[in-house]
Design a protein around this motif. Structure first.
Motif, mmCIF file in Angstrom:
data_model
loop_
_atom_site.group_PDB
_atom_site.id
_atom_site.type_symbol
_atom_site.label_atom_id
_atom_site.label_comp_id
_atom_site.label_asym_id
_atom_site.label_seq_id
_atom_site.Cartn_x
_atom_site.Cartn_y
_atom_site.Cartn_z
ATOM 1 N N ASN A 179 1.186 -0.875 0.021
ATOM 2 C CA ASN A 179 0.330 -0.053 0.247
ATOM 3 C C ASN A 179 0.526 1.296 0.130
ATOM 4 O O ASN A 179 0.921 2.147 1.090
ATOM 5 C CB ASN A 179 -0.620 0.013 1.538
ATOM 6 N N ASN A 180 1.774 1.375 -0.991
ATOM 7 C CA ASN A 180 2.259 2.957 -0.979
ATOM 8 C C ASN A 180 2.356 3.922 -0.724
ATOM 9 O O ASN A 180 2.656 5.147 -0.522
ATOM 10 C CB ASN A 180 2.984 2.350 -2.116
ATOM 11 N N LYS A 181 0.315 4.073 -1.793
ATOM 12 C CA LYS A 181 0.004 5.558 -1.636
ATOM 13 C C LYS A 181 -0.232 5.615 -0.345
ATOM 14 O O LYS A 181 -0.369 7.102 0.008
ATOM 15 C CB LYS A 181 -1.109 5.131 -2.426
ATOM 16 N N VAL A 182 -0.895 4.838 0.346
ATOM 17 C CA VAL A 182 -1.052 5.220 1.866
ATOM 18 C C VAL A 182 -0.205 5.001 2.308
ATOM 19 O O VAL A 182 -0.076 6.184 3.311
ATOM 20 C CB VAL A 182 -2.216 3.767 2.204
ATOM 21 N N LEU A 183 0.911 4.361 2.429
ATOM 22 C CA LEU A 183 1.975 4.843 3.269
ATOM 23 C C LEU A 183 3.067 6.430 2.847
ATOM 24 O O LEU A 183 3.438 7.029 3.836
ATOM 25 C CB LEU A 183 3.730 4.032 2.828
ATOM 26 N N ILE A 184 2.530 6.739 1.517
ATOM 27 C CA ILE A 184 2.825 7.887 1.297
ATOM 28 C C ILE A 184 2.503 8.972 2.051
ATOM 29 O O ILE A 184 2.794 10.328 1.779
ATOM 30 C CB ILE A 184 3.060 8.188 0.064
ATOM 31 N N LYS A 185 1.297 8.979 2.127
ATOM 32 C CA LYS A 185 -0.006 9.900 2.502
ATOM 33 C C LYS A 185 0.572 9.950 4.150
ATOM 34 O O LYS A 185 -0.002 11.296 5.093
ATOM 35 C CB LYS A 185 -1.844 9.529 2.992
ATOM 36 N N GLU A 191 2.056 9.610 -6.631
ATOM 37 C CA GLU A 191 2.523 8.919 -7.859
ATOM 38 C C GLU A 191 3.983 8.094 -8.007
ATOM 39 O O GLU A 191 4.453 7.511 -9.295
ATOM 40 C CB GLU A 191 1.787 9.245 -9.475
ATOM 41 N N SER A 192 5.304 8.911 -6.869
ATOM 42 C CA SER A 192 6.264 8.368 -6.451
ATOM 43 C C SER A 192 6.199 6.873 -6.446
ATOM 44 O O SER A 192 5.090 5.801 -6.086
ATOM 45 C CB SER A 192 6.943 9.093 -5.555
ATOM 46 N N LYS A 193 7.002 6.656 -6.696
ATOM 47 C CA LYS A 193 7.537 4.565 -7.386
ATOM 48 C C LYS A 193 8.380 5.026 -6.067
ATOM 49 O O LYS A 193 9.545 5.499 -5.788
ATOM 50 C CB LYS A 193 8.503 4.667 -8.728
ATOM 51 N N VAL A 194 7.599 4.105 -4.570
ATOM 52 C CA VAL A 194 8.782 4.206 -3.849
ATOM 53 C C VAL A 194 8.700 2.207 -3.438
ATOM 54 O O VAL A 194 8.446 1.522 -4.036
ATOM 55 C CB VAL A 194 7.145 3.925 -2.578
ATOM 56 N N ILE A 195 10.445 2.828 -3.346
ATOM 57 C CA ILE A 195 11.291 1.009 -2.781
ATOM 58 C C ILE A 195 11.169 1.307 -1.945
ATOM 59 O O ILE A 195 11.868 1.681 -1.025
ATOM 60 C CB ILE A 195 12.118 1.207 -3.636
ATOM 61 N N ASP A 242 14.340 -0.479 10.961
ATOM 62 C CA ASP A 242 13.451 -1.256 10.239
ATOM 63 C C ASP A 242 12.654 -1.363 8.834
ATOM 64 O O ASP A 242 12.810 -2.516 8.281
ATOM 65 C CB ASP A 242 12.434 -1.469 11.348
ATOM 66 N N LEU A 243 13.372 -0.341 8.591
ATOM 67 C CA LEU A 243 12.520 -0.005 7.026
ATOM 68 C C LEU A 243 13.170 0.804 6.228
ATOM 69 O O LEU A 243 13.116 2.057 6.639
ATOM 70 C CB LEU A 243 11.163 0.281 7.010
ATOM 71 N N VAL A 244 13.531 0.594 4.755
ATOM 72 C CA VAL A 244 13.743 1.920 4.363
ATOM 73 C C VAL A 244 13.261 2.045 2.901
ATOM 74 O O VAL A 244 12.768 0.976 2.124
ATOM 75 C CB VAL A 244 16.259 1.368 3.535
ATOM 76 N N ILE A 245 12.565 3.160 2.409
ATOM 77 C CA ILE A 245 12.294 3.911 1.208
ATOM 78 C C ILE A 245 13.328 4.420 0.529
ATOM 79 O O ILE A 245 14.032 5.610 0.934
ATOM 80 C CB ILE A 245 10.877 4.299 1.876
ATOM 81 N N GLU A 246 13.260 4.062 -0.676
ATOM 82 C CA GLU A 246 14.249 4.218 -1.661
ATOM 83 C C GLU A 246 12.978 5.230 -2.323
ATOM 84 O O GLU A 246 12.448 4.856 -3.066
ATOM 85 C CB GLU A 246 14.549 3.990 -2.400
ATOM 86 N N LEU A 247 12.568 7.089 -2.480
ATOM 87 C CA LEU A 247 11.518 7.718 -3.076
ATOM 88 C C LEU A 247 12.077 7.995 -4.427
ATOM 89 O O LEU A 247 11.611 8.136 -4.970
ATOM 90 C CB LEU A 247 11.623 9.306 -2.257
ATOM 91 N N ASP A 248 14.158 8.068 -5.062
ATOM 92 C CA ASP A 248 14.420 8.376 -6.239
ATOM 93 C C ASP A 248 16.422 8.028 -5.732
ATOM 94 O O ASP A 248 16.191 7.143 -4.208
ATOM 95 C CB ASP A 248 14.267 9.383 -6.215
ATOM 96 N N SER A 249 16.775 7.832 -6.781
ATOM 97 C CA SER A 249 18.672 8.066 -6.401
ATOM 98 C C SER A 249 18.352 8.853 -5.658
ATOM 99 O O SER A 249 20.314 7.842 -5.061
ATOM 100 C CB SER A 249 18.594 7.826 -7.382
#
Length: 317
Positions: A27-33, A46-50, A68-75
């Motif tokens: 649920n990437n969109k929920v995470l971003i919100k 709409e960003s691609k979350v890795i 615990d968690l790493v999110i790469e929004l971009d490079s």
């Protein structure tokens, strides 16, 4: 057992790290919100979350660091999320060291100085204890002491106090209300609570339905559920050990204090005896616990001794 829990509407909370990863990875969109609300960011939905599957550990001098968690929004932009149960598990220094090492892994020798300035790592601590300022979110960054000017934007920490059971919603303060609601959502252990705190405005109807579906699906995972139960049992054992040690130390100290007090006079003796008796018996208690391989932090919390003092006692056993 698991089916019965699902039927009762009891869910593993999202603050359980494995649950968090499973649900938000889908649920990437929920995470971003959620990140936008908590951290005051403006990440495009709409960003691609890795969401990193590996925690990218870092080891130096025998010390092991991981998030615990790493999110790469971009490079060049990253968000690390860490869940801390208590203050003993939280460390600004450890977070800083990990953050800098993570950024360093992303930069090679050909990276220009201008490009380096574009890198940024934000750390979100989901803390199960109040911040020092007792705010819902406290931010830490690097400033020049005299001018107050920001020294670097590469690294910033957000401490989110999700332990807000006593917090109430405030009329007219939409930002604070959303923070409180996210803290409730992360802690929720029932389907009804999740639906109530999500409401109709945090997510779209489609996002809400998918979010709840993933939470239900994760709760049907036997391995995940058993790991949660195991973690709960470990925490309960820690708390019970800590409480028992406190009680034992108190009883021993009081008994010794009373005995000495009888010899020197009730009022004067009890006061002095409790102190001296507690100190002597505390040594016995600490020695006993060390032989049982009880964690240093548990012993320190129970006896009031520092870890350094406990280690010194251990060296004389």
């Amino acid at each position: 057992m698991i089916k019965e829990k699902i039927q009762e509407g009891i869910f593993m909370p999202l603050i359980f790290d494995r649950m968090f990863k499973v649900v938000f990875n889908l649920n990437n969109k929920v995470l971003i919100k959620m990140l936008n609300d908590i951290m005051g960011l403006d990440i495009n939905e709409e960003s691609k979350v890795i969401v990193s599957n590996s925690l990218i550990p870092y080891e130096e001098s025998g010390r092991f660091f991981e998030q615990d968690l790493v999110i790469e929004l971009d490079s060049e932009s990253f968000i690390c999320i860490e869940m801390n149960k208590d203050k003993n598990s939280y460390s600004f220094n450890r977070n800083f060291m990990y953050g800098m090492m993570y950024i360093r892994q992303k930069i090679d020798k050909n990276t220009s100085k201008k490009s380096i300035d574009d890198y940024n790592l934000k750390l979100l601590n989901l803390n199960m204890f109040p911040n020092e300022c007792n705010e819902l979110v406290e931010e830490a960054a690097f400033f020049y002491i005299k001018s107050g000017r920001i020294a670097t934007k590469i690294f910033k920490i957000y401490d989110f106090n999700i332990d807000n059971n006593e917090e109430i919603l405030y009329n007219g303060d939409e930002k604070k209300n959303r923070l409180i609601r996210w803290s409730k959502i992360l802690r929720a252990t029932s389907y009804e609570d999740l639906i109530y705190w999500i409401g109709d405005d945090l997510l779209t109807m489609e996002e809400k339905e998918e979010f709840l579906r993933c939470i239900k699906m994760a709760n049907r995972n036997g391995d995940l559920y058993r790991e949660w139960i195991s973690k709960l049992n470990g925490e309960m054992k820690y708390e019970m050990t800590l409480e028992n040690v406190k009680k034992e130390a108190l009883l021993i100290g009081e008994k010794q204090g009373i005995e000495e007090g009888e010899e020197k006079g009730f009022k004067k003796g009890v006061k002095k005896g409790k102190l001296e008796g507690a100190e002597e018996k505390a040594l016995e208690v600490i020695t006993s616990l060390l032989k049982q391989k009880i964690d240093y932090n548990v012993i320190a919390n129970a006896t009031g001794k520092t870890i350094e003092e406990i280690k010194k006692i251990e060296s004389n056993i």
